[in-house]
Design a protein around this motif. Structure first.
Motif, PDB file in Angstrom:
ATOM      1  N   PHE A  36     -17.242  19.097  10.648  1.00 52.83           N
ATOM      2  CA  PHE A  36     -18.020  19.490   9.466  1.00 52.83           C
ATOM      3  C   PHE A  36     -17.094  19.730   8.275  1.00 52.83           C
ATOM      4  N   SER A  37     -17.485  19.208   7.123  1.00 57.21           N
ATOM      5  CA  SER A  37     -16.700  19.386   5.907  1.00 57.21           C
ATOM      6  C   SER A  37     -17.657  19.627   4.744  1.00 57.21           C
ATOM      7  N   MET A  38     -17.565  20.799   4.139  1.00 59.73           N
ATOM      8  CA  MET A  38     -18.400  21.106   2.989  1.00 59.73           C
ATOM      9  C   MET A  38     -18.100  20.153   1.834  1.00 59.73           C
ATOM     10  N   ARG A  39     -16.815  19.826   1.669  1.00 60.92           N
ATOM     11  CA  ARG A  39     -16.427  18.908   0.584  1.00 60.92           C
ATOM     12  C   ARG A  39     -17.115  17.549   0.764  1.00 60.92           C
ATOM     13  N   ASP A  40     -17.086  17.030   2.007  1.00 62.22           N
ATOM     14  CA  ASP A  40     -17.730  15.747   2.277  1.00 62.22           C
ATOM     15  C   ASP A  40     -19.235  15.821   2.058  1.00 62.22           C
ATOM     16  N   LEU A  41     -19.836  16.955   2.449  1.00 63.75           N
ATOM     17  CA  LEU A  41     -21.273  17.123   2.290  1.00 63.75           C
ATOM     18  C   LEU A  41     -21.664  17.122   0.809  1.00 63.75           C
ATOM     19  N   VAL A  42     -20.906  17.854   0.006  1.00 64.00           N
ATOM     20  CA  VAL A  42     -21.188  17.905  -1.427  1.00 64.00           C
ATOM     21  C   VAL A  42     -21.026  16.528  -2.052  1.00 64.00           C
ATOM     22  N   GLN A  43     -19.964  15.833  -1.669  1.00 67.61           N
ATOM     23  CA  GLN A  43     -19.730  14.491  -2.213  1.00 67.61           C
ATOM     24  C   GLN A  43     -20.853  13.542  -1.821  1.00 67.61           C
ATOM     25  N   LEU A  44     -21.336  13.677  -0.592  1.00 70.49           N
ATOM     26  CA  LEU A  44     -22.427  12.827  -0.128  1.00 70.49           C
ATOM     27  C   LEU A  44     -23.699  13.087  -0.934  1.00 70.49           C
ATOM     28  N   MET A  45     -24.003  14.365  -1.177  1.00 66.66           N
ATOM     29  CA  MET A  45     -25.200  14.702  -1.944  1.00 66.66           C
ATOM     30  C   MET A  45     -25.090  14.177  -3.370  1.00 66.66           C
ATOM     31  N   ARG A  46     -23.903  14.292  -3.969  1.00 64.44           N
ATOM     32  CA  ARG A  46     -23.719  13.790  -5.331  1.00 64.44           C
ATOM     33  C   ARG A  46     -23.885  12.270  -5.383  1.00 64.44           C
ATOM     34  N   SER A  47     -23.392  11.611  -4.361  1.00 63.22           N
ATOM     35  CA  SER A  47     -23.537  10.145  -4.320  1.00 63.22           C
ATOM     36  C   SER A  47     -25.003   9.740  -4.204  1.00 63.22           C
ATOM     37  N   LYS A  48     -25.760  10.458  -3.392  1.00 60.72           N
ATOM     38  CA  LYS A  48     -27.177  10.157  -3.229  1.00 60.72           C
ATOM     39  C   LYS A  48     -27.918  10.392  -4.535  1.00 60.72           C
ATOM     40  N   ARG A  49     -27.594  11.433  -5.230  1.00 57.80           N
ATOM     41  CA  ARG A  49     -28.263  11.709  -6.505  1.00 57.80           C
ATOM     42  C   ARG A  49     -27.913  10.661  -7.550  1.00 57.80           C
ATOM     43  N   ALA A  50     -26.635  10.289  -7.563  1.00 59.66           N
ATOM     44  CA  ALA A  50     -26.215   9.282  -8.530  1.00 59.66           C
ATOM     45  C   ALA A  50     -26.931   7.955  -8.249  1.00 59.66           C
ATOM     46  N   ALA A  51     -27.066   7.621  -6.962  1.00 62.65           N
ATOM     47  CA  ALA A  51     -27.745   6.380  -6.588  1.00 62.65           C
ATOM     48  C   ALA A  51     -29.211   6.429  -6.941  1.00 62.65           C
ATOM     49  N   ALA A  52     -29.790   7.636  -6.932  1.00 64.45           N
ATOM     50  CA  ALA A  52     -31.204   7.806  -7.257  1.00 64.45           C
ATOM     51  C   ALA A  52     -31.419   8.008  -8.741  1.00 64.45           C
ATOM     52  N   GLY A  53     -30.399   7.876  -9.532  1.00 66.99           N
ATOM     53  CA  GLY A  53     -30.528   8.048 -10.972  1.00 66.99           C
ATOM     54  C   GLY A  53     -30.569   9.484 -11.412  1.00 66.99           C
ATOM     55  N   GLY A  54     -29.928  10.350 -10.653  1.00 65.68           N
ATOM     56  CA  GLY A  54     -29.879  11.779 -11.031  1.00 65.68           C
ATOM     57  C   GLY A  54     -31.081  12.558 -10.578  1.00 65.68           C
ATOM     58  N   GLY A  55     -32.001  11.892  -9.862  1.00 66.62           N
ATOM     59  CA  GLY A  55     -33.195  12.588  -9.400  1.00 66.62           C
ATOM     60  C   GLY A  55     -32.925  13.334  -8.127  1.00 66.62           C
ATOM     61  N   GLY A  56     -33.958  13.855  -7.547  1.00 68.52           N
ATOM     62  CA  GLY A  56     -33.834  14.607  -6.309  1.00 68.52           C
ATOM     63  C   GLY A  56     -35.156  15.218  -5.940  1.00 68.52           C
ATOM     64  N   GLY A  57     -35.143  15.944  -4.883  1.00 69.69           N
ATOM     65  CA  GLY A  57     -36.369  16.608  -4.436  1.00 69.69           C
ATOM     66  C   GLY A  57     -36.799  17.673  -5.430  1.00 69.69           C
ATOM     67  N   GLY A  58     -38.035  18.059  -5.321  1.00 69.33           N
ATOM     68  CA  GLY A  58     -38.547  19.124  -6.192  1.00 69.33           C
ATOM     69  C   GLY A  58     -37.895  20.440  -5.879  1.00 69.33           C
ATOM     70  N   ASP A  59     -37.911  21.355  -6.843  1.00 69.49           N
ATOM     71  CA  ASP A  59     -37.253  22.666  -6.669  1.00 69.49           C
ATOM     72  C   ASP A  59     -38.184  23.553  -5.885  1.00 69.49           C
TER      73      ASP A  59
END
Length: 260
Positions: free
Chosen positions: A237-260
């Motif tokens: 487990f790596s928090m750094r890798d997890l954060v990077q993965l989430m940022r990549s997914k958001r960037a691929a989705a155009g900055g979107g994401g799930g509702g708050d």
């Protein structure tokens, strides 16, 4: 004079008999000094008690004034605090599509029993009808999720009214449905992520996915794994890798994401 005499019989024998009866009663009277002494002692005791009662009444009035001098400012400040707490709690519940208020109970009279005072949390989780008004929060009436929502919003309402530097809440989101949990978590972030606010520690075994409110510089997340083999068969487990993965997914989705 004649009116007085008219009250008595005009027969001499009857009058003499009445006189003899009265003289006999007088002669039978026994002078008992002890009775007189007890009577006089009783009068003295009554006088003494009346004087003591007057002193006690004066003392009681003085103590009542002292109590009022302390109680009145205390009650005024307490009622002000309850009113502020009620405003915040009512607003938070309304934002959740519910209703709520906070009320001070059993104030009593000027010298009431303070041990019976309390705060009532009243809530409503459906549209208001004649049969469904605000009710005091109770485990017999409200579900676990409703009690959790009410509790966390009540704590949020108190957050700005207390001087404690931080608050710790354990598993308050348990039992909430996904919609309410997202709204509650967003409220926690808004209330706690300011430079001038107290810290808020939320301990929970689970969080919903897509909580965008966590993407805040004032939010810190600690994952505590249950032992070294919790992720057996997976990559370390790596928090750094997890954060990077989430940022990549958001960037691929155009900055979107799930509702708050």
């Amino acid at each position: 004079m004649y009116d007085v005499l008219a009250q008595y019989p005009d027969n001499v024998d009857i009058v003499e008999e009445e006189i003899n009866t009265c003289e006999e009663k007088i002669n039978n009277c026994v002078d008992n000094p002890e009775v007189i002494n007890r009577y006089n002692a009783g009068l003295a005791r009554i006088t003494e008690l009346e004087q003591r009662l007057e002193i006690l009444n004066d003392s009681n009035e003085e103590e009542a004034r002292k109590v009022a001098a302390v109680r009145n400012p205390f009650v005024t400040r307490l009622e002000h605090t309850i009113n502020e707490l009620n405003k915040r709690f009512s607003a938070y519940m309304e934002q959740m599509g519910c209703g709520g208020e906070v009320e001070l109970l059993n104030k009593g009279d000027t010298y009431g029993d303070y041990g019976k005072w309390g705060i009532a949390i009243k809530v409503r989780f459906r549209n208001r009808t004649d049969e469904d008004m605000l009710k005091i929060l109770d485990k017999e009436i409200h579900s676990g999720g409703e009690r959790s929502v009410s509790t966390i919003l009540y704590l949020m309402a108190m957050q700005d009214l207390q001087s404690s530097p931080f608050r710790v809440v354990d598993e308050v989101n348990q039992g909430m449905d996904a919609h309410n949990e997202r709204l509650v978590f967003s409220r926690i972030v808004r209330n706690s992520c300011r430079t001038d606010c107290k810290q808020f520690f939320l301990i929970t075994p689970k969080l919903l996915q897509g909580l965008i409110a966590m993407d805040n510089p004032f939010v810190t997340v600690h994952f505590i794994l249950n032992g070294p083999h919790a992720l057996n068969g997976q990559h370390p487990f790596s928090m750094r890798d997890l954060v990077q993965l989430m940022r990549s997914k958001r960037a691929a989705a155009g900055g979107g994401g799930g509702g708050d």
